[in-house]
Design an enzyme around this catalytic site. Structure first.
Site, PDB file in Angstrom:
ATOM      1  N   GLY A  98      -6.256  -2.661   8.249  1.00 41.99           N
ATOM      2  CA  GLY A  98      -6.335  -4.029   7.766  1.00 41.99           C
ATOM      3  C   GLY A  98      -4.975  -4.476   7.234  1.00 41.99           C
ATOM      4  O   GLY A  98      -3.924  -4.028   7.703  1.00 41.99           O
ATOM      5  N   SER A  99      -5.012  -5.305   6.210  1.00 40.08           N
ATOM      6  CA  SER A  99      -3.781  -5.916   5.713  1.00 40.08           C
ATOM      7  C   SER A  99      -2.847  -4.930   5.008  1.00 40.08           C
ATOM      8  O   SER A  99      -1.712  -5.287   4.688  1.00 40.08           O
ATOM      9  CB  SER A  99      -4.117  -7.045   4.741  1.00 40.08           C
ATOM     10  OG  SER A  99      -4.903  -8.007   5.406  1.00 40.08           O
ATOM     11  N   THR A 100      -3.338  -3.720   4.737  1.00 36.62           N
ATOM     12  CA  THR A 100      -2.426  -2.760   4.105  1.00 36.62           C
ATOM     13  C   THR A 100      -1.272  -2.400   5.038  1.00 36.62           C
ATOM     14  O   THR A 100      -0.267  -1.851   4.608  1.00 36.62           O
ATOM     15  CB  THR A 100      -3.164  -1.447   3.735  1.00 36.62           C
ATOM     16  OG1 THR A 100      -3.744  -0.898   4.913  1.00 36.62           O
ATOM     17  CG2 THR A 100      -4.238  -1.688   2.702  1.00 36.62           C
ATOM     18  N   ILE A 101      -1.383  -2.754   6.306  1.00 30.96           N
ATOM     19  CA  ILE A 101      -0.317  -2.473   7.261  1.00 30.96           C
ATOM     20  C   ILE A 101       0.831  -3.477   7.107  1.00 30.96           C
ATOM     21  O   ILE A 101       1.954  -3.237   7.551  1.00 30.96           O
ATOM     22  CB  ILE A 101      -0.895  -2.524   8.709  1.00 30.96           C
ATOM     23  CG1 ILE A 101      -0.045  -1.668   9.673  1.00 30.96           C
ATOM     24  CG2 ILE A 101      -0.978  -3.939   9.244  1.00 30.96           C
ATOM     25  CD1 ILE A 101      -0.316  -0.208   9.543  1.00 30.96           C
ATOM     26  N   LYS A 102       0.532  -4.612   6.458  1.00 31.20           N
ATOM     27  CA  LYS A 102       1.493  -5.728   6.435  1.00 31.20           C
ATOM     28  C   LYS A 102       2.853  -5.380   5.833  1.00 31.20           C
ATOM     29  O   LYS A 102       3.882  -5.758   6.406  1.00 31.20           O
ATOM     30  CB  LYS A 102       0.867  -6.945   5.730  1.00 31.20           C
ATOM     31  CG  LYS A 102      -0.176  -7.628   6.617  1.00 31.20           C
ATOM     32  CD  LYS A 102      -0.898  -8.750   5.890  1.00 31.20           C
ATOM     33  CE  LYS A 102      -1.966  -9.381   6.808  1.00 31.20           C
ATOM     34  NZ  LYS A 102      -2.835 -10.297   6.050  1.00 31.20           N
TER      35      LYS A 102
END
Lengths: 364, 616
Positions: free
Chosen positions: B325-329
């Site tokens: 999810g957005s933790t990859i951002k």
């Protein structure tokens, strides 16, 4: 001849026979001490038995051989009677009926027969000219076969063999013709299948195990294998007294009775065995000497028969321990723990001494 | 009477007798020679053979099992102990009336049919003087009850044997693992003689990975035995070398805090010390009691565990593949700076949706109406999806794959316990090989928000976060920090932690990313601002919400109306303190909804506990 020998002579003791017998008994006590796990109490008991047996030997030696001859048929009859009694009511010991409980003490009639059979055969044959004719031969054979069959039926194969051997030895010495001997041998060979058929299962197993001990190494073949290990591991000088691992770690069965020779071989090695064999040889040679110098037919047949039986004892036991003969319950003479065979042997030696020491009195 | 008158040739009889005696003497001599020949054969020729046999007969070599090394946490809590376990044993040769004895014992100790059946089976196999166990794992009360009645039961005794015990039970199950009875598979991979006296072997976790260190070296005693195998005396003794004690980086109190914070929800937490790579906490929830496995778990209990919907036996921290999810951002933002695709201050217009040129497919932002003009920090702070759709599209899949791989995502971290899953950072090659299809540009777009094919494990995510917090210095995560000899207390060789660097050309590219992550929790518009409120230290983080069902993201549709097992996974990565990171975490709460709602508060609790506990 010094005074001491003269005294022994008067006491009807034959020193050349007495000396090795006592030595062998001494060796026996030493081996038993080790074989029985250094049980002093047991050694004392066996010592007392030896003393009692020697005393009996002394008493028997006092009896003149003529007297012995006269008693022979009665003695034999008594023995057969007791055997019949044992078969009828005898106590069951170790799965075999052997003992007759007379209240005060127990007796094993089959042991009596070891002496009674050669006695009666010698008595019967000495009466007439030798070698015996066919009829007398058949009667003598029956005198042997009847108790042997009764003992074998107890069942006690070892003693039956010894009793039979004692009778046959007398027959042989009486000069039975070679063609008769050959005929009997042939007949016996033909009888082997029948004997096999009549044997108990455990007896068959013993024979099979003798033929191939590795067949059942943990079962019935165990005794033979472990006994061979004990003997072989003794080597030339042995592992030393009290150091036999086979016996002390209980690998060896019956180590203070039938297999005591294995303990001796393990602890004293080939050297020790040589000493023991020499002592036995001395006893036998002396016995043969006595037989050759006996003054009447009865004396010489009986002395010869008894000493040949003594040899059979030793041979069968050693053959069994070294794996050359099947396991039959025969103790090593004068060494194995137990009183019965000791008493029989000492009585036999007493008779030998009587035959030898009363001779001169007769000739005087 | 007539016959007595027949003349007897006495001298002839005597001659015959002499001949027969000589003959008998000769036969006896031959037989004696046979015996002597046999004795020479046995005692002199084959002596060596028989002395060997007699030696083998009496000497047995018995193994002495070594004592297994203990496992301690970094805060000195014993995690794996050797405790005496009491069993009721019977020596058959001392009992008369076995059935009666057991019936009497049943009156004071709980013995069931299974115990009795097993006992009688063992009884047949064992030797009469060897104790046969009747009941295992007696309770203290049962031990006491038996002790009082002991005089009534000669030949019955209580035996204490060391067994493995995990004092914290389920709390450390997924990290420490457990030992179990050695089975045939185990025997294939160990030195069988070294395990000849050992009953247990590490099956999972640290217990398995450090088996050779923990086990020690078997000792031997030479004993003299009799024919029945009874030991008579000990001839020689080589003591066993005890296994070495392990000190692992796990903080037991942090582990407890993390477990309590998860409050039974399904999920995983991995906390790593960025400086060393030491794993401070490793949690997979729900867990199970490892003690149940030590002496063989009952089939029913195992079945219950296996069928439990929460899958307690599954180690989510190592094996759970989750879309990040957005933790990859933050990682993608760093990639964009690195490859010069974005400038930190460069604005991207977010209308609430994104569309590739020449395609009618619309990719929505989680925020209806969009974030408006968004630069890189703001895209991280508010987790703007459109910004990252566009960024990912501009980076292209090849550069995304290469860069994320540098952080160790999509491959095993090499943590020192086994069983890690690979995760997946997709590439064009991968798709061609596995799907036999070319890569579509739209797939790159959703990669920008950590969806699509992308999968990471919690330990990968925590390790990547630690590397990020340490500005590129990567330490391979590991649990064991020290191996100590229990006798000499001297530390044993432990290979240095593998260290590597994530090469970033411009060192100052780290700053905007990290400061944006600080603002995720401390900034006024940060997605996890509620979790950062009133923190006595500054920390950095990033929320993530990974979608499990393909629905358009709307603010209203935050997942709570869906059945629980279809709700979004809640994720959070973070580290604290922001400027001198001492702990980096990855938190995943399965079906927990948004990252800010479930995962971020848990991370905050971990930081609070760890930083206050260690004397900040």
């Amino acid at each position: 001849m010094n005074a001491q020998q003269d005294l022994l002579q008067r006491l009807h003791m034959d020193v050349p026979l007495l000396f090795p017998v006592i030595l062998i008994c001494g060796i026996g006590l030493v081996v038993l001490y080790s074989a029985a796990g250094q049980d002093t109490d047991l050694i004392v008991r066996q010592g007392i038995r030896i003393a009692v047996a020697l005393a009996l030997m002394f008493l028997v030696a006092q009896i003149p051989p003529d007297q012995i001859a006269r008693w022979s048929p009665w003695f034999y009859g008594l023995g057969v009677g007791m055997l019949a009694l044992v078969l009828a009511v005898g106590d069951v010991g170790k799965g075999a009926q052997r003992w007759l409980d007379l209240g005060l003490f127990q007796i094993q009639p089959s042991e009596i027969m070891k002496i009674a059979v050669p006695m009666v055969v010698a008595w019967y044959l000495a009466d007439k000219s030798l070698p015996p004719g066919l009829l007398r031969l058949i009667v003598a054979s029956l005198l042997i076969i009847i108790p042997v069959v009764m003992i074998a039926r107890q069942p006690n194969l070892g003693t039956a063999v010894l009793v039979g051997a004692a009778g046959v030895a007398v027959l042989f010495l009486s000069g039975v013709r070679w063609r008769v001997i050959a005929g009997v041998c042939l007949l016996t060979a033909l009888c082997i299948p029948l004997i096999w058929y009549l044997m108990h299962d455990y007896q068959r197993v013993r024979v099979l195990n003798f033929l191939d001990p590795q067949q059942d190494p943990l079962g019935a073949g165990w005794n033979i294998i472990q006994s061979n290990i004990a003997v072989g591991s003794g080597g030339l000088y042995g592992k030393g007294w009290l150091n036999g691992t086979q016996s002390h770690l209980e690998f060896l069965p019956e180590r203070s009775t039938d297999f005591v020779f294995a303990v001796y071989c393990e602890e004293f090695g080939f050297m020790g065995v040589s000493l023991l064999l020499s002592l036995y040889a001395f006893v036998i040679i002396r016995g043969l000497y006595i037989a050759l110098h006996a003054q009447n037919t009865f004396g010489r047949l009986l002395a010869g028969g008894l000493i040949l039986t003594f040899f059979v004892y030793i041979f069968v036991n050693m053959g069994m321990v070294t794996g050359q003969l099947p396991v039959v319950g025969i103790p090593l003479p004068l060494i194995s723990f137990g009183g019965t065979s000791l008493v029989t042997l000492m009585v036999a030696f007493g008779i030998l001494m009587a035959i030898h020491t009363h001779r001169r009195l007769l000739s005087d | 009477m007539e016959r007595q008158l027949v003349f007897r040739d006495v001298s002839r009889e005597s001659r015959v007798f002499k001949r027969r005696i000589v003959m008998a003497g000769a036969v006896m001599a031959i037989l004696v020679l046979l015996i002597i020949a046999r004795l020479i054969d046995l005692q002199l020729i084959k002596h060596v053979h028989f002395i060997t046999l007699s030696h083998e007969n009496r000497v047995k070599v018995l193994p002495i099992p070594p004592i297994r090394g203990l496992i301690y946490s970094r805060d000195g809590i014993l995690l794996a102990d050797n405790r005496p376990a009491f069993s009721l044993e019977i020596i058959p040769e001392q009992i008369d009336g076995m059935d009666g004895t057991i019936a009497e014992l049943t009156k004071i100790i709980n013995i069931n049919v299974v115990d009795t059946q097993r006992f009688y089976k063992l009884l047949q196999k064992q030797r009469r003087f060897d104790a046969v166990p009747l009941r295992f794992r007696l309770s203290d009360e049962e031990v006491a009850r038996f002790s009082v009645n002991r005089h009534r039961f000669p030949g019955v005794e209580i035996a204490a044997r060391l067994t493995r015990y995990y004092p914290l039970g389920p709390l450390t199950a997924h990290a420490v693992g457990y030992v179990g009875r050695i089975d045939e598979n185990d025997l294939e991979r160990v030195d069988v003689s070294n395990y000849s006296g050992t009953m247990h072997i590490g099956k999972l976790g640290v217990e398995k990975a450090y088996e050779d260190v923990l086990h020690g070296r078997v000792g031997y005693q030479q004993v003299e035995v009799n024919v029945r195998g009874r030991i008579l005396r000990v001839l020689d003794r080589t003591p066993a070398l005890p296994g070495k004690d392990l000190f692992i980086s796990l903080d037991a109190s942090l582990q407890t805090t993390a477990t309590e914070a998860l409050a039974g929800r399904r999920g995983a937490i991995v906390a790593i010390e960025p400086e060393t790579g030491g794993v401070l906490a490793l949690i997979s929830s729900p867990a199970y009691d490892p003690n149940a496995f030590v002496n063989g778990i009952e089939p029913e209990s195992f079945d219950t565990l296996r069928r439990s919907p929460g899958r307690p036996l599954f180690n989510r921290a190592l094996q759970g593949n989750y879309p990040p999810g957005s933790t990859i951002k933050p990682f993608l933002a760093l990639a964009a700076l690195e490859y010069g695709v974005r400038d930190p201050d460069e604005q991207t217009w977010c209308p609430g949706w994104f569309k590739l040129k020449g395609s009618s497919l619309i990719y929505r932002d989680w925020k209806r109406g969009g974030h408006g003009n968004t630069n890189l920090p703001r895209a991280i702070i508010e987790s703007c999806d459109v910004y990252f759709y566009s960024l990912a599209n501009d980076l292209g899949i090849d550069r995304i794959t290469a860069f994320l791989n540098r952080f160790g995502l999509g491959k095993k971290t090499g943590i020192d316990i086994m069983g890690e899953a690979d995760g997946l950072i997709p590439s064009q090659d991968w798709k061609l090989k596995n799907w036999h299809l070319p890569w579509y540009p739209g797939e790159t777009v959703i990669n920008g928000i950590g969806q699509g094919f992308t999968l990471v494990t919690p330990v990968q995510l925590a390790s990547a976060t630690a590397t990020l917090s340490a500005r590129g210095r990567h330490m391979q995560p590991r649990l064991v920090m020290r191996i100590e000899d229990p006798i000499t207390f001297s530390p044993a060789e432990l290979p240095d932690a593998t260290r590597s660097w994530v090469e970033i050309i411009e060192k100052n590219h780290w700053d905007p990313i990290i400061s944006a992550m600080v603002d995720v929790v401390h900034g006024p518009t940060g997605t996890a601002r509620t979790s950062g409120r009133d923190a006595p230290y500054r920390f950095a983080g990033k929320t993530g919400t990974s979608q499990l069902v393909s629905i358009d993201h709307d603010e209203e549709n935050d997942g709570h109306e869906l059945p629980e097992d279809l709700r979004d996974h809640s994720l959070f990565i973070g580290f604290a303190p922001a400027d001198d990171p001492r702990i980096a975490v990855a938190v995943i709460v399965e079906n927990g909804g948004s990252g800010s709602a479930a995962a971020a508060p848990i991370a905050r609790k971990l930081f609070d506990h760890y930083l206050s506990g260690s004397g900040i």
